[in-house]
Scaffold this motif. Structure first.
Motif, PDB file in Angstrom:
ATOM      1  N   GLN A 197     -66.181  16.267 -23.909  1.00 57.94           N
ATOM      2  CA  GLN A 197     -66.407  17.706 -23.911  1.00 57.94           C
ATOM      3  C   GLN A 197     -65.238  18.100 -22.910  1.00 57.94           C
ATOM      4  O   GLN A 197     -65.129  17.624 -21.843  1.00 57.94           O
ATOM      5  N   ALA A 198     -64.690  19.276 -23.464  1.00 57.20           N
ATOM      6  CA  ALA A 198     -63.597  19.881 -22.570  1.00 57.20           C
ATOM      7  C   ALA A 198     -64.185  20.644 -21.336  1.00 57.20           C
ATOM      8  O   ALA A 198     -65.098  20.939 -21.267  1.00 57.20           O
ATOM      9  N   PRO A 199     -63.183  20.619 -20.169  1.00 55.63           N
ATOM     10  CA  PRO A 199     -63.851  21.016 -19.025  1.00 55.63           C
ATOM     11  C   PRO A 199     -64.310  22.548 -19.410  1.00 55.63           C
ATOM     12  O   PRO A 199     -63.541  23.384 -20.286  1.00 55.63           O
ATOM     13  N   ALA A 200     -65.041  23.416 -18.648  1.00 52.40           N
ATOM     14  CA  ALA A 200     -65.616  24.682 -18.859  1.00 52.40           C
ATOM     15  C   ALA A 200     -64.549  25.491 -18.692  1.00 52.40           C
ATOM     16  O   ALA A 200     -64.369  26.743 -19.460  1.00 52.40           O
ATOM     17  N   SER A 201     -63.407  25.328 -17.860  1.00 51.37           N
ATOM     18  CA  SER A 201     -62.405  26.236 -17.368  1.00 51.37           C
ATOM     19  C   SER A 201     -61.532  26.165 -18.659  1.00 51.37           C
ATOM     20  O   SER A 201     -60.823  27.275 -18.643  1.00 51.37           O
ATOM     21  N   ILE A 202     -61.216  25.064 -19.379  1.00 44.23           N
ATOM     22  CA  ILE A 202     -60.521  25.108 -20.372  1.00 44.23           C
ATOM     23  C   ILE A 202     -60.949  25.909 -21.615  1.00 44.23           C
ATOM     24  O   ILE A 202     -60.427  26.728 -22.027  1.00 44.23           O
ATOM     25  N   ILE A 203     -62.195  25.569 -21.921  1.00 44.02           N
ATOM     26  CA  ILE A 203     -62.945  26.477 -23.023  1.00 44.02           C
ATOM     27  C   ILE A 203     -63.061  28.000 -22.565  1.00 44.02           C
ATOM     28  O   ILE A 203     -62.570  28.716 -23.442  1.00 44.02           O
ATOM     29  N   LYS A 204     -63.183  28.455 -21.375  1.00 46.16           N
ATOM     30  CA  LYS A 204     -63.225  29.810 -20.987  1.00 46.16           C
ATOM     31  C   LYS A 204     -61.743  30.306 -21.221  1.00 46.16           C
ATOM     32  O   LYS A 204     -61.566  31.485 -21.546  1.00 46.16           O
ATOM     33  N   ARG A 205     -60.633  29.670 -20.585  1.00 44.91           N
ATOM     34  CA  ARG A 205     -59.305  29.985 -21.005  1.00 44.91           C
ATOM     35  C   ARG A 205     -59.124  30.397 -22.584  1.00 44.91           C
ATOM     36  O   ARG A 205     -58.447  31.344 -22.902  1.00 44.91           O
ATOM     37  N   TYR A 206     -59.525  29.276 -23.103  1.00 42.39           N
ATOM     38  CA  TYR A 206     -59.152  29.531 -24.690  1.00 42.39           C
ATOM     39  C   TYR A 206     -59.788  30.711 -25.028  1.00 42.39           C
ATOM     40  O   TYR A 206     -59.012  31.446 -25.987  1.00 42.39           O
ATOM     41  N   LYS A 207     -60.989  31.027 -24.968  1.00 42.90           N
ATOM     42  CA  LYS A 207     -61.601  32.319 -25.182  1.00 42.90           C
ATOM     43  C   LYS A 207     -60.810  33.617 -24.617  1.00 42.90           C
ATOM     44  O   LYS A 207     -60.850  34.652 -25.126  1.00 42.90           O
TER      45      LYS A 207
ATOM     46  N   GLU B 282     -60.967  32.986 -34.937  1.00 48.72           N
ATOM     47  CA  GLU B 282     -62.353  33.432 -34.916  1.00 48.72           C
ATOM     48  C   GLU B 282     -63.327  32.355 -35.198  1.00 48.72           C
ATOM     49  O   GLU B 282     -64.537  32.405 -35.007  1.00 48.72           O
ATOM     50  N   ARG B 283     -62.759  31.060 -35.449  1.00 53.59           N
ATOM     51  CA  ARG B 283     -63.678  29.625 -36.003  1.00 53.59           C
ATOM     52  C   ARG B 283     -63.737  28.900 -34.985  1.00 53.59           C
ATOM     53  O   ARG B 283     -63.907  27.673 -35.140  1.00 53.59           O
ATOM     54  N   PHE B 284     -63.006  29.300 -33.794  1.00 57.13           N
ATOM     55  CA  PHE B 284     -62.923  28.548 -32.577  1.00 57.13           C
ATOM     56  C   PHE B 284     -64.536  28.312 -31.974  1.00 57.13           C
ATOM     57  O   PHE B 284     -65.233  29.036 -32.180  1.00 57.13           O
ATOM     58  N   ASN B 285     -64.694  26.845 -31.531  1.00 53.45           N
ATOM     59  CA  ASN B 285     -65.938  26.419 -30.790  1.00 53.45           C
ATOM     60  C   ASN B 285     -65.771  25.497 -29.849  1.00 53.45           C
ATOM     61  O   ASN B 285     -64.536  24.905 -30.016  1.00 53.45           O
ATOM     62  N   ASP B 286     -66.371  25.399 -29.145  1.00 48.26           N
ATOM     63  CA  ASP B 286     -66.222  24.222 -27.926  1.00 48.26           C
ATOM     64  C   ASP B 286     -65.660  22.894 -28.405  1.00 48.26           C
ATOM     65  O   ASP B 286     -65.401  22.281 -27.605  1.00 48.26           O
ATOM     66  N   THR B 287     -66.396  22.551 -29.507  1.00 55.11           N
ATOM     67  CA  THR B 287     -66.011  21.094 -30.065  1.00 55.11           C
ATOM     68  C   THR B 287     -64.777  20.561 -30.577  1.00 55.11           C
ATOM     69  O   THR B 287     -64.457  19.676 -30.802  1.00 55.11           O
ATOM     70  N   VAL B 288     -63.828  21.771 -30.913  1.00 55.56           N
ATOM     71  CA  VAL B 288     -62.488  21.625 -31.482  1.00 55.56           C
ATOM     72  C   VAL B 288     -61.361  21.248 -30.428  1.00 55.56           C
ATOM     73  O   VAL B 288     -60.194  21.102 -30.777  1.00 55.56           O
ATOM     74  N   VAL B 289     -61.534  21.488 -29.101  1.00 56.55           N
ATOM     75  CA  VAL B 289     -60.896  21.050 -28.193  1.00 56.55           C
ATOM     76  C   VAL B 289     -60.566  19.635 -27.906  1.00 56.55           C
ATOM     77  O   VAL B 289     -61.659  19.097 -27.537  1.00 56.55           O
ATOM     78  N   PHE B 290     -59.306  18.982 -27.956  1.00 52.34           N
ATOM     79  CA  PHE B 290     -59.072  17.935 -27.749  1.00 52.34           C
ATOM     80  C   PHE B 290     -58.284  17.545 -26.629  1.00 52.34           C
ATOM     81  O   PHE B 290     -57.111  17.956 -26.383  1.00 52.34           O
TER      82      PHE B 290
END
Length: 252
Positions: free
Chosen positions: A20-30, A84-92
């Motif tokens: 799982q990518a850090p929450a901060s990275i997921i938030k930044r992508y969004k 629009e198809r982004f979700n938390d699991t696609v971050v590597f």
């Protein structure tokens, strides 16, 4: 260029189960996706680690002003729709960087550990058109026998040489001119059937060309202990013995 080329490599090394990518990275992508969708180029320009490399012969984006001007070319409707198809699991995660590699993504964008954009590998339709126009302009000025290629990988320069590495069909071609000679003149050396190899998962590429007993090796060194050891180098080997090593500069 490096981020663009390496995107293909990551498709082969991505594990079946990603951490799982850090929450901060997921938030930044969004946050980034919202800015792109709203065409807020000025705000997004503050979240880029420059330079932003573009495929040859497109110029790299070196500062915020250039990014803002180039924004409509970089992000088209299909680009925006894909996100629009982004979700938390696609971050590597790969060596401290975070890329969109899972699902429908193939290394489309990369962030550093601070959440700044370090690479965008997607080429929009407008950018493809611009790249093709620039390529035709360059091809019209190059010596006829080497004026065709399907993809230019590198243009490199040393104090004595100008070197092109091009993909022509399924073959890799090396072309060089001596210092001061225009590319409209006959090249000093043309080598084909080169071999392209990734330097493991640490980054970097090696391009090898044979010329009788001589081997011409272009090394893209990304992992090194000092800055002087990183970069592009032309290594000339005679019967597997290195005879010279010359540092090269990337030019466009």
């Amino acid at each position: 260029m490096k981020n663009i080329i390496c995107a293909a490599l990551f498709l082969f090394i991505i594990p079946s189960a990603q951490a799982q990518a850090p929450a901060s990275i997921i938030k930044r992508y969004k946050e980034i996706f919202k800015l792109i969708k709203a065409d807020k180029a000025q705000e997004l320009s503050k979240l880029v680690a420059y330079p932003l490399i573009r495929q040859n012969p497109l110029k790299d984006i070196t500062n915020a002003n250039e990014f803002v001007a180039y924004f409509p070319v970089l992000f088209d409707a299909s680009f925006k729709k894909k996100f629009e198809r982004f979700n938390d699991t696609v971050v590597f995660e790969h060596h401290g960087g975070y890329g969109l590699v899972g699902g429908d993504f193939h290394g489309d964008m990369w962030l550093d550990d601070r959440g700044n954009i370090t690479g965008i590998s997607v080429i929009s339709r407008r950018e493809t058109t611009l790249r093709n126009q620039l390529t035709k302009q360059i091809q019209s000025k190059i010596y006829p026998t080497v004026s065709h290629w399907d993809e230019n990988l590198l243009v490199l320069q040393s104090p004595k040489l100008l070197i092109r590495i091009d993909r022509v069909g399924q073959k890799l071609r090396y072309v060089s001119w001596s210092q001061g000679r225009p590319t409209s003149s006959k090249p000093d050396l043309v080598l084909i059937n080169g071999v392209e190899e990734a330097q493991g998962t640490q980054g970097g590429w090696t391009y090898t060309f044979k010329n009788g007993d001589w081997t011409y090796v272009i090394d893209d060194v990304e992992m090194c202990e000092t800055a002087s050891q990183c970069g592009y180098f032309l290594r000339l080997n005679l019967k597997n013995v290195e005879k010279s090593s010359t540092r090269l500069k990337v030019v466009k």
